[in-house]
Design a protein around this motif. Structure first.
Motif, short mmCIF file in Angstrom:
data_model
loop_
_atom_site.label_atom_id
_atom_site.label_comp_id
_atom_site.label_asym_id
_atom_site.label_seq_id
_atom_site.Cartn_x
_atom_site.Cartn_y
_atom_site.Cartn_z
N SER A 1 0.81 -1.22 0.00
CA SER A 1 0.00 0.00 0.00
C SER A 1 0.84 1.27 0.00
O SER A 1 0.33 2.34 -0.34
N LEU B 1 0.74 2.53 -3.40
CA LEU B 1 -0.55 3.15 -3.69
C LEU B 1 -0.64 4.53 -3.06
O LEU B 1 -1.17 5.47 -3.66
N LEU C 1 -2.61 6.50 -8.64
CA LEU C 1 -2.87 5.27 -7.89
C LEU C 1 -3.02 4.09 -8.85
O LEU C 1 -2.44 3.02 -8.63
N ILE C 2 -3.79 4.29 -9.93
CA ILE C 2 -3.99 3.21 -10.91
C ILE C 2 -2.67 2.81 -11.55
O ILE C 2 -2.41 1.62 -11.77
N ASN D 1 0.13 2.64 -10.26
CA ASN D 1 0.95 1.85 -9.36
C ASN D 1 0.32 0.53 -8.93
O ASN D 1 0.90 -0.20 -8.13
N ILE D 2 -0.87 0.24 -9.44
CA ILE D 2 -1.55 -0.98 -9.03
C ILE D 2 -0.75 -2.23 -9.36
O ILE D 2 -0.68 -3.18 -8.57
N SER D 3 -0.13 -2.26 -10.53
CA SER D 3 0.62 -3.45 -10.93
C SER D 3 1.77 -3.72 -9.96
O SER D 3 1.93 -4.85 -9.48
N THR E 1 0.47 -4.87 -6.63
CA THR E 1 -0.01 -6.26 -6.68
C THR E 1 1.16 -7.24 -6.66
O THR E 1 1.12 -8.26 -5.96
#
Length: 279
Positions: A139, A142, A153-154, A156-158, A161
């Motif tokens: 997080s 994120l 934020l989107i 950095n999602i990869s 995850t």
């Protein structure tokens, strides 16, 4: 209550590294660093420090035996003083998070609740403790991206995850390494429930998920460098998890070096995303 004790109880190295990671999250999301983004590091340092202090508060009986030199069991900081210090650190971190963005503030609030829950009971709960650690680690990326808005934020999602799944894999394998000691201490972890070999399978499945997540940015944000570099990272993560997959004893897991390899894979993934962001 000395200044030295107040610093040591926060585990400053851990807190500072977490703060720098938030800056990397912003760099990966935007390709640059700005003066206002430095506030992200301060927020994460304070919240992480608060989490470390409250961990010491709830680990006092264990630390009296295993780590009597820690500030609370040694008497350098009273239990009440540590609790007040925890509240002050959380309050400072959340107050500064309110100066960032609504998304950042939300993440800071959620993470503060999880840090408290982890200290109180999650760390002693099979699987959920591992998931909490993995989420808190992931997080941070994120949080850094959220300073650039929902788009950041989107973006950095990869990476978040990959970090989350690889951390789950590493955490359950660390539990597999420590089965004997945990059993003696009365703990109950995933390897005690499903066995060492079953835990290896869980770790490998998580590693495969991390590899799948690494493919998401291709074509949208990253170019040939990312494709080649992340392929190497994926190979390291899968190799590390596969080392634990073949084990049936705690000694085998320790000797395999699986957890160290997975950690190296996570650091390599971070480096790839950071370099790709500024290219």
């Amino acid at each position: 209550m000395s200044v030295s004790a107040l610093v040591r109880i926060t585990r400053p190295h851990n807190a500072v590294v977490a703060g720098l990671t938030a800056l990397l999250g912003y760099l990966i999301a935007t390709g640059t660093l700005t003066s206002p983004s430095l506030l992200l590091a301060v927020v994460v340092v304070l919240v992480t420090a608060a989490g470390n202090v409250i961990n010491d508060v709830y680990d006092i009986e264990i630390d009296r035996i295993n780590r009597p030199e820690r500030p609370i069991p040694s008497g350098e900081i009273s239990l009440r003083g540590a609790k007040v210090y925890t509240v002050a650190l959380f309050a400072g971190g959340i107050a500064l998070a309110a100066l960032t963005t609504p998304l950042c503030l939300l993440i800071a609030l959620i993470n503060s609740v999880i840090l408290v829950a982890y200290a109180v009971w999650l760390k002693r709960t099979p699987v959920f403790g591992n998931i909490a650690v993995a989420y808190l680690t992931a997080s941070i990326f994120l949080f850094g991206g959220a300073f650039a808005g929902i788009e950041g934020l989107i973006r950095n999602i990869s990476l978040a995850t990959i970090t989350f799944l690889a951390t789950v894999a590493r955490e359950v394998l660390k539990d597999a390494e420590d089965v004997d000691g945990d059993a003696a201490g009365g703990a109950r972890t995933l390897p005690m429930i499903i066995g060492i070999q079953g835990t290896g399978v869980v770790a490998f499945v998580c590693a495969c998920g991390a590899v799948a997540a690494s493919i998401l940015p291709i074509g949208d944000w990253w170019g040939l460098f990312y494709l080649i570099a992340i392929g190497f990272v994926d190979a390291v993560i899968l190799f590390g998890a596969s080392r634990g997959l073949r084990c049936t004893t705690p000694d085998c897991v320790r000797e395999s070096g699986a957890t160290s390899i997975l950690r190296a894979g996570m650091f390599a993934a971070l480096a790839v995303f950071a370099i790709a962001a500024v290219m």
